[in-house]
Design a protein around this motif. Structure first.
Motif, PDB file in Angstrom:
ATOM      1  N   THR A   1       0.928  -1.282  -0.103  1.00  0.00           N
ATOM      2  CA  THR A   1       0.054   0.185  -0.059  1.00  0.00           C
ATOM      3  C   THR A   1       0.933   1.237   0.038  1.00  0.00           C
ATOM      4  O   THR A   1       2.077   1.342   0.762  1.00  0.00           O
ATOM      5  CB  THR A   1      -1.115  -0.114   1.220  1.00  0.00           C
ATOM      6  N   LEU A   2       0.440   2.146  -0.863  1.00  0.00           N
ATOM      7  CA  LEU A   2       1.345   3.354  -0.720  1.00  0.00           C
ATOM      8  C   LEU A   2       0.251   4.557  -0.401  1.00  0.00           C
ATOM      9  O   LEU A   2      -0.752   4.777  -0.900  1.00  0.00           O
ATOM     10  CB  LEU A   2       1.658   3.833  -2.465  1.00  0.00           C
ATOM     11  N   THR A   3       0.773   5.339   0.689  1.00  0.00           N
ATOM     12  CA  THR A   3      -0.026   6.353   1.080  1.00  0.00           C
ATOM     13  C   THR A   3       0.648   7.637   1.088  1.00  0.00           C
ATOM     14  O   THR A   3       1.789   7.704   1.172  1.00  0.00           O
ATOM     15  CB  THR A   3      -0.386   6.075   2.696  1.00  0.00           C
ATOM     16  N   GLY A   4      -0.164   8.859   1.356  1.00  0.00           N
ATOM     17  CA  GLY A   4       0.559  10.252   1.149  1.00  0.00           C
ATOM     18  C   GLY A   4      -0.514  11.395   1.162  1.00  0.00           C
ATOM     19  O   GLY A   4      -1.767  10.894   1.224  1.00  0.00           O
ATOM     20  N   LYS A   5      -0.237  12.293   0.867  1.00  0.00           N
ATOM     21  CA  LYS A   5      -0.718  13.670   0.877  1.00  0.00           C
ATOM     22  C   LYS A   5      -0.716  14.260  -0.420  1.00  0.00           C
ATOM     23  O   LYS A   5       0.548  14.081  -1.153  1.00  0.00           O
ATOM     24  CB  LYS A   5      -0.483  14.618   1.788  1.00  0.00           C
ATOM     25  N   SER A   6      -1.771  15.101  -1.151  1.00  0.00           N
ATOM     26  CA  SER A   6      -1.670  15.511  -2.013  1.00  0.00           C
ATOM     27  C   SER A   6      -2.548  17.004  -2.147  1.00  0.00           C
ATOM     28  O   SER A   6      -3.299  17.032  -1.270  1.00  0.00           O
ATOM     29  CB  SER A   6      -2.357  14.511  -3.239  1.00  0.00           C
ATOM     30  N   SER A   7      -2.415  17.585  -3.213  1.00  0.00           N
ATOM     31  CA  SER A   7      -3.283  18.872  -3.405  1.00  0.00           C
ATOM     32  C   SER A   7      -3.371  18.895  -4.822  1.00  0.00           C
ATOM     33  O   SER A   7      -2.606  18.492  -5.744  1.00  0.00           O
ATOM     34  CB  SER A   7      -2.540  20.188  -2.697  1.00  0.00           C
ATOM     35  N   HIS A   8      -4.532  19.525  -5.158  1.00  0.00           N
ATOM     36  CA  HIS A   8      -4.805  20.151  -6.542  1.00  0.00           C
ATOM     37  C   HIS A   8      -5.133  21.600  -6.448  1.00  0.00           C
ATOM     38  O   HIS A   8      -6.037  22.056  -5.506  1.00  0.00           O
ATOM     39  CB  HIS A   8      -6.189  19.367  -7.172  1.00  0.00           C
ATOM     40  N   VAL A   9      -4.956  22.330  -7.349  1.00  0.00           N
ATOM     41  CA  VAL A   9      -5.528  23.737  -7.779  1.00  0.00           C
ATOM     42  C   VAL A   9      -6.403  23.577  -8.860  1.00  0.00           C
ATOM     43  O   VAL A   9      -6.239  23.060 -10.338  1.00  0.00           O
ATOM     44  CB  VAL A   9      -4.458  24.634  -8.324  1.00  0.00           C
ATOM     45  N   LEU A  10      -7.638  23.549  -8.730  1.00  0.00           N
ATOM     46  CA  LEU A  10      -8.824  23.142  -9.626  1.00  0.00           C
ATOM     47  C   LEU A  10      -9.415  24.411 -10.356  1.00  0.00           C
ATOM     48  O   LEU A  10      -9.608  25.537  -9.623  1.00  0.00           O
ATOM     49  CB  LEU A  10     -10.039  22.546  -9.128  1.00  0.00           C
ATOM     50  N   THR A  11      -9.321  24.674 -11.718  1.00  0.00           N
ATOM     51  CA  THR A  11      -9.714  25.700 -12.145  1.00  0.00           C
ATOM     52  C   THR A  11     -10.961  25.325 -13.226  1.00  0.00           C
ATOM     53  O   THR A  11     -11.024  24.094 -13.702  1.00  0.00           O
ATOM     54  CB  THR A  11      -8.677  26.479 -13.171  1.00  0.00           C
ATOM     55  N   GLN A  12     -11.818  25.952 -13.439  1.00  0.00           N
ATOM     56  CA  GLN A  12     -12.974  25.718 -14.227  1.00  0.00           C
ATOM     57  C   GLN A  12     -12.570  25.948 -15.825  1.00  0.00           C
ATOM     58  O   GLN A  12     -12.265  27.216 -16.080  1.00  0.00           O
ATOM     59  CB  GLN A  12     -14.220  26.466 -13.802  1.00  0.00           C
ATOM     60  N   VAL A  13     -13.201  25.120 -16.670  1.00  0.00           N
ATOM     61  CA  VAL A  13     -12.564  25.260 -17.958  1.00  0.00           C
ATOM     62  C   VAL A  13     -14.083  24.851 -18.616  1.00  0.00           C
ATOM     63  O   VAL A  13     -14.378  23.357 -18.764  1.00  0.00           O
ATOM     64  CB  VAL A  13     -11.386  24.167 -18.572  1.00  0.00           C
ATOM     65  N   GLY A  14     -14.737  25.773 -19.192  1.00  0.00           N
ATOM     66  CA  GLY A  14     -16.001  25.322 -19.877  1.00  0.00           C
ATOM     67  C   GLY A  14     -17.047  24.913 -18.533  1.00  0.00           C
ATOM     68  O   GLY A  14     -17.090  25.610 -17.595  1.00  0.00           O
ATOM     69  N   ASP A  15     -17.550  23.798 -18.530  1.00  0.00           N
ATOM     70  CA  ASP A  15     -18.364  23.177 -17.545  1.00  0.00           C
ATOM     71  C   ASP A  15     -17.526  22.292 -16.545  1.00  0.00           C
ATOM     72  O   ASP A  15     -17.999  21.703 -15.817  1.00  0.00           O
ATOM     73  CB  ASP A  15     -19.590  22.301 -18.151  1.00  0.00           C
ATOM     74  N   ALA A  16     -16.470  22.185 -16.897  1.00  0.00           N
ATOM     75  CA  ALA A  16     -15.547  20.962 -16.180  1.00  0.00           C
ATOM     76  C   ALA A  16     -14.499  21.748 -15.170  1.00  0.00           C
ATOM     77  O   ALA A  16     -13.998  22.838 -15.493  1.00  0.00           O
ATOM     78  CB  ALA A  16     -14.813  20.242 -16.849  1.00  0.00           C
ATOM     79  N   TRP A  17     -14.642  21.036 -14.099  1.00  0.00           N
ATOM     80  CA  TRP A  17     -13.181  21.450 -13.197  1.00  0.00           C
ATOM     81  C   TRP A  17     -12.040  20.629 -13.431  1.00  0.00           C
ATOM     82  O   TRP A  17     -12.434  19.184 -13.331  1.00  0.00           O
ATOM     83  CB  TRP A  17     -13.725  21.410 -11.665  1.00  0.00           C
ATOM     84  N   LEU A  18     -11.005  20.942 -13.798  1.00  0.00           N
ATOM     85  CA  LEU A  18      -9.712  20.468 -14.224  1.00  0.00           C
ATOM     86  C   LEU A  18      -8.565  20.921 -13.164  1.00  0.00           C
ATOM     87  O   LEU A  18      -8.638  22.172 -12.667  1.00  0.00           O
ATOM     88  CB  LEU A  18      -9.419  20.634 -15.621  1.00  0.00           C
ATOM     89  N   SER A  19      -7.496  20.009 -12.896  1.00  0.00           N
ATOM     90  CA  SER A  19      -6.400  20.455 -12.234  1.00  0.00           C
ATOM     91  C   SER A  19      -5.426  21.188 -12.950  1.00  0.00           C
ATOM     92  O   SER A  19      -4.982  20.585 -14.036  1.00  0.00           O
ATOM     93  CB  SER A  19      -5.666  19.016 -11.702  1.00  0.00           C
ATOM     94  N   ALA A  20      -5.186  22.271 -12.472  1.00  0.00           N
ATOM     95  CA  ALA A  20      -4.140  23.198 -13.137  1.00  0.00           C
ATOM     96  C   ALA A  20      -2.766  22.897 -12.563  1.00  0.00           C
ATOM     97  O   ALA A  20      -1.415  23.149 -13.007  1.00  0.00           O
ATOM     98  CB  ALA A  20      -4.356  24.688 -13.031  1.00  0.00           C
ATOM     99  N   MET A  21      -2.870  22.339 -11.105  1.00  0.00           N
ATOM    100  CA  MET A  21      -1.498  22.073 -10.586  1.00  0.00           C
ATOM    101  C   MET A  21      -1.899  20.819  -9.540  1.00  0.00           C
ATOM    102  O   MET A  21      -2.893  20.887  -8.793  1.00  0.00           O
ATOM    103  CB  MET A  21      -0.845  23.052  -9.603  1.00  0.00           C
ATOM    104  N   HIS A  22      -1.175  19.858  -9.463  1.00  0.00           N
ATOM    105  CA  HIS A  22      -1.128  18.606  -8.692  1.00  0.00           C
ATOM    106  C   HIS A  22      -0.065  18.564  -7.869  1.00  0.00           C
ATOM    107  O   HIS A  22       1.159  18.156  -8.728  1.00  0.00           O
ATOM    108  CB  HIS A  22      -1.536  17.482  -9.496  1.00  0.00           C
ATOM    109  N   THR A  23      -0.010  18.226  -6.576  1.00  0.00           N
ATOM    110  CA  THR A  23       1.266  17.820  -5.880  1.00  0.00           C
ATOM    111  C   THR A  23       1.006  16.639  -5.027  1.00  0.00           C
ATOM    112  O   THR A  23      -0.326  16.278  -4.700  1.00  0.00           O
ATOM    113  CB  THR A  23       1.735  18.834  -4.985  1.00  0.00           C
ATOM    114  N   ALA A  24       1.880  15.417  -5.196  1.00  0.00           N
ATOM    115  CA  ALA A  24       1.727  14.480  -4.283  1.00  0.00           C
ATOM    116  C   ALA A  24       3.233  14.166  -3.525  1.00  0.00           C
ATOM    117  O   ALA A  24       4.232  14.171  -4.066  1.00  0.00           O
ATOM    118  CB  ALA A  24       1.416  13.247  -5.232  1.00  0.00           C
ATOM    119  N   ALA A  25       2.980  13.528  -2.224  1.00  0.00           N
ATOM    120  CA  ALA A  25       4.024  13.091  -1.507  1.00  0.00           C
ATOM    121  C   ALA A  25       3.628  12.212  -0.681  1.00  0.00           C
ATOM    122  O   ALA A  25       2.653  12.232  -0.194  1.00  0.00           O
ATOM    123  CB  ALA A  25       4.709  14.269  -0.831  1.00  0.00           C
TER     124      ALA A  25
END
Length: 121
Positions: free
Chosen positions: A97-121
């Protein structure tokens, strides 16, 4: 922004988990903006590079993931998401099992929310 940041984060995480666990890295990479940045063990800039890096993880056997949103808030038109994840191994990583923390910066593109930045550690 009319939606609650927690709802946006929960919906995004649900799509990411589903894409990863059922279709793999290429499906998960579609949930990033074309110019997104991924920061983890390596740096990936752009959707194609992110797909390549996520593909390496998938090939290592990290094919199922669970993500829990810890905090979500709207700041200046984006949604900041802090989360923790747990990936279950298969193939070469079976039984691990691999565990950790992550973050996303979500931005709206049209009707969808997409990640503009993703960190994981």
């Amino acid at each position: 922004m009319t939606q609650d940041p927690e709802e946006i984060a929960a919906a995004y995480v649900s799509k990411w988990q589903s894409a990863w666990s059922s279709q793999g890295a290429s499906a998960a990479a579609e949930l990033y903006t074309p110019d997104s940045v991924l920061v983890g063990a390596a740096l990936g800039i752009g959707r194609l590079e992110i797909e390549r890096l996520l593909g390496l993880l998938y090939q290592q056997g990290w094919t199922r993931i669970a993500i829990k949103v810890l905090n979500a808030r709207a700041v200046g038109g984006v949604v900041l998401v802090a989360a923790e994840f747990s990936a279950v191994g298969s193939g070469p990583t079976a039984g691990r099992t691999l565990t950790g923390k992550s973050s996303h910066v979500l931005t709206q593109v049209g009707d969808a929310w997409l990640s503009a930045m993703h960190t994981a550690a």
